[in-house]
Design a protein around this motif. Structure first.
Motif, PDB file in Angstrom:
ATOM      1  N   TRP A  62      63.439  -4.520  -8.998  1.00 21.54           N
ATOM      2  CA  TRP A  62      63.511  -4.035  -7.619  1.00 21.54           C
ATOM      3  C   TRP A  62      62.456  -4.699  -6.735  1.00 21.54           C
ATOM      4  O   TRP A  62      61.364  -5.021  -7.198  1.00 21.54           O
ATOM      5  CB  TRP A  62      63.251  -2.531  -7.564  1.00 21.54           C
ATOM      6  N   VAL A 113      68.344  -5.077   5.458  1.00 17.16           N
ATOM      7  CA  VAL A 113      69.340  -4.974   4.391  1.00 17.16           C
ATOM      8  C   VAL A 113      70.169  -6.250   4.319  1.00 17.16           C
ATOM      9  O   VAL A 113      70.447  -6.777   3.235  1.00 17.16           O
ATOM     10  CB  VAL A 113      70.243  -3.741   4.621  1.00 17.16           C
ATOM     11  N   ARG A 123      70.607  -8.728   1.116  1.00 16.95           N
ATOM     12  CA  ARG A 123      71.942  -9.026   0.572  1.00 16.95           C
ATOM     13  C   ARG A 123      72.235 -10.521   0.612  1.00 16.95           C
ATOM     14  O   ARG A 123      72.874 -11.055  -0.305  1.00 16.95           O
ATOM     15  CB  ARG A 123      72.995  -8.231   1.328  1.00 16.95           C
ATOM     16  N   ALA A 161      71.259  -6.334  -4.310  1.00 14.00           N
ATOM     17  CA  ALA A 161      71.950  -5.106  -3.897  1.00 14.00           C
ATOM     18  C   ALA A 161      70.957  -4.277  -3.088  1.00 14.00           C
ATOM     19  O   ALA A 161      69.921  -3.858  -3.619  1.00 14.00           O
ATOM     20  CB  ALA A 161      72.434  -4.334  -5.118  1.00 14.00           C
ATOM     21  N   ALA A 162      71.220  -4.058  -1.804  1.00 16.40           N
ATOM     22  CA  ALA A 162      70.219  -3.477  -0.904  1.00 16.40           C
ATOM     23  C   ALA A 162      70.653  -2.116  -0.385  1.00 16.40           C
ATOM     24  O   ALA A 162      71.845  -1.829  -0.234  1.00 16.40           O
ATOM     25  CB  ALA A 162      69.961  -4.420   0.262  1.00 16.40           C
ATOM     26  N   GLN A 163      69.647  -1.284  -0.104  1.00 13.30           N
ATOM     27  CA  GLN A 163      69.910   0.004   0.512  1.00 13.30           C
ATOM     28  C   GLN A 163      68.696   0.449   1.314  1.00 13.30           C
ATOM     29  O   GLN A 163      67.593  -0.085   1.156  1.00 13.30           O
ATOM     30  CB  GLN A 163      70.268   1.061  -0.539  1.00 13.30           C
ATOM     31  N   VAL A 164      68.921   1.441   2.179  1.00 15.13           N
ATOM     32  CA  VAL A 164      67.872   1.980   3.040  1.00 15.13           C
ATOM     33  C   VAL A 164      67.443   3.346   2.518  1.00 15.13           C
ATOM     34  O   VAL A 164      68.289   4.163   2.122  1.00 15.13           O
ATOM     35  CB  VAL A 164      68.371   2.116   4.495  1.00 15.13           C
ATOM     36  N   HIS A 165      66.147   3.593   2.535  1.00 20.21           N
ATOM     37  CA  HIS A 165      65.581   4.887   2.150  1.00 20.21           C
ATOM     38  C   HIS A 165      64.766   5.391   3.343  1.00 20.21           C
ATOM     39  O   HIS A 165      64.007   4.633   3.938  1.00 20.21           O
ATOM     40  CB  HIS A 165      64.667   4.753   0.932  1.00 20.21           C
ATOM     41  N   VAL A 199      63.314  -0.449   2.795  1.00 18.79           N
ATOM     42  CA  VAL A 199      64.515  -1.126   2.329  1.00 18.79           C
ATOM     43  C   VAL A 199      64.249  -1.640   0.922  1.00 18.79           C
ATOM     44  O   VAL A 199      63.191  -2.224   0.645  1.00 18.79           O
ATOM     45  CB  VAL A 199      64.900  -2.285   3.260  1.00 18.79           C
ATOM     46  N   SER A 200      65.190  -1.405   0.018  1.00 20.91           N
ATOM     47  CA  SER A 200      65.059  -1.888  -1.360  1.00 20.91           C
ATOM     48  C   SER A 200      66.139  -2.921  -1.649  1.00 20.91           C
ATOM     49  O   SER A 200      67.231  -2.890  -1.074  1.00 20.91           O
ATOM     50  CB  SER A 200      65.173  -0.732  -2.365  1.00 20.91           C
ATOM     51  N   ARG A 218      67.843  -4.892  -5.234  1.00 20.81           N
ATOM     52  CA  ARG A 218      67.833  -4.880  -6.696  1.00 20.81           C
ATOM     53  C   ARG A 218      68.545  -6.108  -7.237  1.00 20.81           C
ATOM     54  O   ARG A 218      69.639  -6.468  -6.792  1.00 20.81           O
ATOM     55  CB  ARG A 218      68.493  -3.614  -7.239  1.00 20.81           C
TER      56      ARG A 218
END
Length: 262
Positions: free
Chosen positions: A216, A230, A234, A239-243, A253-254, A256
């Motif tokens: 990560w 994001v 990408r 593989a990205a997502q917002v927290h 933003v992460s 993986r």
């Protein structure tokens, strides 16, 4: 109880948390003369953390030297997310902390996960010296250089987590920041370029070469920047997502690294 006169002086100087700051200053001073000198610095606008020499972060006291970025409380959310990702790793794991500043994130992460192997990097010699002191007791290694440039090549493809609290304030917005940050912290610790994401895009590009499959990368951004960040992750194949944590008004933003197909 804080000294009422001191609280009044601090509040008049614009210190929002005057009572708390008064208590910190009183506890840090060893004499009335030293206290007066410290209060004078704070009233003049110098960050409290520079005056007392430390910042509270994730329940820890982190040494912060003048000229080094002051860790923000909201960034403890990034540490929590990184620690959760590391919980999936069987052994303590391997982490990189890019744009490490004082080393606060690395210190917090290794405190949460004893035995974690940590390499921290910053381009500022003052920050690297400060980070080296903070990380000495947890076995972290601080490197001087530009992002991943000084890292051992043996770490490539082995890293479980990258934390990168990169500067993300758009250049045109710097003038609107609080004076204590704008006037005292080095500009390049907050200035993220025209849209604030120049360094983040570089981190997104380099991260896949260092992450193990399933590893990560985490970066703090503003809520308004999350969609663009994001997209950058990408575009790098992550593989990205917002927290988001509304209580701390923190957005992370992460990205993986993909796992090999079976």
């Amino acid at each position: 109880m804080a000294d009422p006169d001191l609280v009044i002086r601090l509040r008049a100087a614009g210190c929002v948390y005057a009572e708390e700051e008064a208590r910190v200053l009183c506890s840090a001073a060893s004499s009335s003369d030293q206290l007066e000198a410290m209060v004078a610095r704070r009233v003049a606008g110098e960050p409290l953390e520079y005056v007392v020499g430390w910042a509270e972060f994730d329940g820890l006291r982190v040494a912060v030297d003048p000229g080094v970025f002051v860790p923000r409380q909201r960034t403890s959310y990034l540490v929590e997310l990184a620690a959760t990702a590391l919980a999936e790793v069987g052994d303590p794991g391997l982490a990189l902390d890019l744009c490490c500043g004082s080393g606060a994130l690395g210190l917090a992460l290794t405190t949460r996960r004893p035995g974690l192997r940590l390499h921290a990097v910053d381009s500022d010699p003052l920050a690297v010296a400060c980070a080296a002191r903070n990380l000495a007791n947890v076995g972290g290694v601080a490197h001087l250089g530009d992002l991943d440039a000084p890292l051992p090549v043996s770490l490539r493809g082995q890293v479980d987590v990258i934390t990168a609290n990169v500067p993300y304030v758009p250049s045109a917005v710097i003038a609107l920041m609080p004076a204590e940050s704008r006037d005292h912290e080095p500009r390049d610790t907050v200035d993220g370029g025209p849209d604030g994401l120049v360094l983040l895009r570089r981190v997104a590009t380099l991260a896949p070469a260092w992450l193990r499959p399933g590893g990560w990368v985490f970066s703090e951004v503003s809520a308004a920047q999350a969609g663009t960040a994001v997209a950058a992750f990408r575009s790098a194949g992550l593989a990205a997502q917002v927290h988001h944590d509304p209580e701390r008004d923190a957005t992370v933003v992460s990205g993986r690294q993909s796992m090999p197909s079976s």
